[in-house]
Design an enzyme around this catalytic site. Sequence first.
Site, PDB file in Angstrom:
ATOM      1  CG  ASP A 174      -1.685  -1.242   1.440  1.00 15.77           C
ATOM      2  OD1 ASP A 174      -2.361  -1.657   0.491  1.00 15.77           O
ATOM      3  OD2 ASP A 174      -1.621  -1.834   2.546  1.00 15.77           O
ATOM      4  NE  ARG A 196      -5.776  -5.282  -1.162  1.00 19.36           N
ATOM      5  CZ  ARG A 196      -6.722  -6.137  -1.547  1.00 19.36           C
ATOM      6  NH1 ARG A 196      -6.759  -6.573  -2.775  1.00 19.36           N
ATOM      7  NH2 ARG A 196      -7.628  -6.574  -0.695  1.00 19.36           N
ATOM      8  NE  ARG A 256     -11.676  -2.872  -1.767  1.00 24.15           N
ATOM      9  CZ  ARG A 256     -10.954  -3.737  -1.069  1.00 24.15           C
ATOM     10  NH1 ARG A 256      -9.702  -3.453  -0.795  1.00 24.15           N
ATOM     11  NH2 ARG A 256     -11.468  -4.853  -0.615  1.00 24.15           N
ATOM     12  CE  LYS A 259     -15.124  -2.731   1.348  1.00 24.81           C
ATOM     13  NZ  LYS A 259     -14.750  -4.117   0.962  1.00 24.81           N
TER      14      LYS A 259
END
Length: 382
Positions: A174, A196, A256, A259
Amino acid sequence: MKSFTLFAAAVALYAKATAAVGVNGAAEGFAKGVTGGGSATPVYPSTTAELVSYLSDDVARVIVLTKTFDFTGTEGTTTSTGCAPWGTASGCQVAIDQNSWCANYEPNAPTVSVSYDNAGVLGMLVGSNKSLLGYGSTGVIKGKGIRMVSGASNIIIQNVMITDINPQYVWGGDAITINDADMIWIDHVTTSLIGRQHIVLGTSASNRVTISNSYIDGYSQWSATCDTYHYWGLYFDGSNDLVTLKGNYIYHTSGRSPKVQGNTLLHAVNNYWYDNTGHAFEIGTGAYVVAEGNVFQNIAVVAESPIDGELFTAPSTTANAACSTYLGHTCQLNGFGSSGTFSQDDTAFFSDFSGKNVASAAAYTTVVSSVTANAGYGIVTY
Ligand SMILES: *[C@@H]1O[C@H](CO)[C@@H](O)[C@H](O)[C@H]1NC(C)=O
């Protein structure tokens, strides 16, 4: 002559940089009042190890980046067996089998060999009372993200680019992780080519967070939707999260984005969503969302069905007057171009804004020009 010129340029940069580098502007919205490293004398890391040390130690710091910090290769590589839930075509992301994810969630997916850079998988830690600032357009972190220490507070990340974190691999890493923190300001940050999530707020309370003027660049050669549009954009989970999302450019994603769930109050204001092949919002249980003054252009599905949380989309000037009591202003209409519908008027949760710092809202008609001119790194001067 040439080396003298380079030397002189370096001295000039250093002299300018040492003069008065400090955070530019101030956070609006929930993280208003964040000071980061405050007036600490700036430090200029020269190696990745030095950057890691400055970010994680227990000293209030203003850390200025004047070059690319490339973590690629610093922790070795791993070759192992992963899986391909979205197929093995060259445009598809494949997954690292992190914590047996493939067996647990994608048992029928074909297995594939994956070879990834270890540094990308886990971000470096950022402690309390830090300002991380990129000088001009030089502040780039490549191959590794950042993670706020559990319990950290008072952190500013401004004018930095985070890029190239195992983009072909889900679970490759991330860019920015916040989980169990308070008073975090992400401003003028660019994230691109991430495995990610671009920004993820975990299940613990992230408390007061402002994400502003940032550029979430979802273009990638590898995507879970196999179409160059990155699926894993912004994930705001939490247990007591207050997130101001203002003035950001959320580009070329397919899911997302964001999200939202898990007792998260989100004020999404004056952002520009452009070009999305899947959905922008995913609104789960425990999401409380006010979206106003935004522009949605070429967003096929603005909010995925079903919407399980509460949502106010500032649907009409009459309805928008309800914002005044708790947000301190009449909400602004959103603007739509070639996009899906987005219309819901839950207001019972507005009292959650009570006593909080709430960002102001401009008319959506100003958003495209202001966001395209201002969002992302390399724009702030010190
Ligand atoms: C951060 O700064 C505050 C205010 O000066 C101080 O109370 C706190 O102990 C600092 N936190 C850390 C981890 O140094």
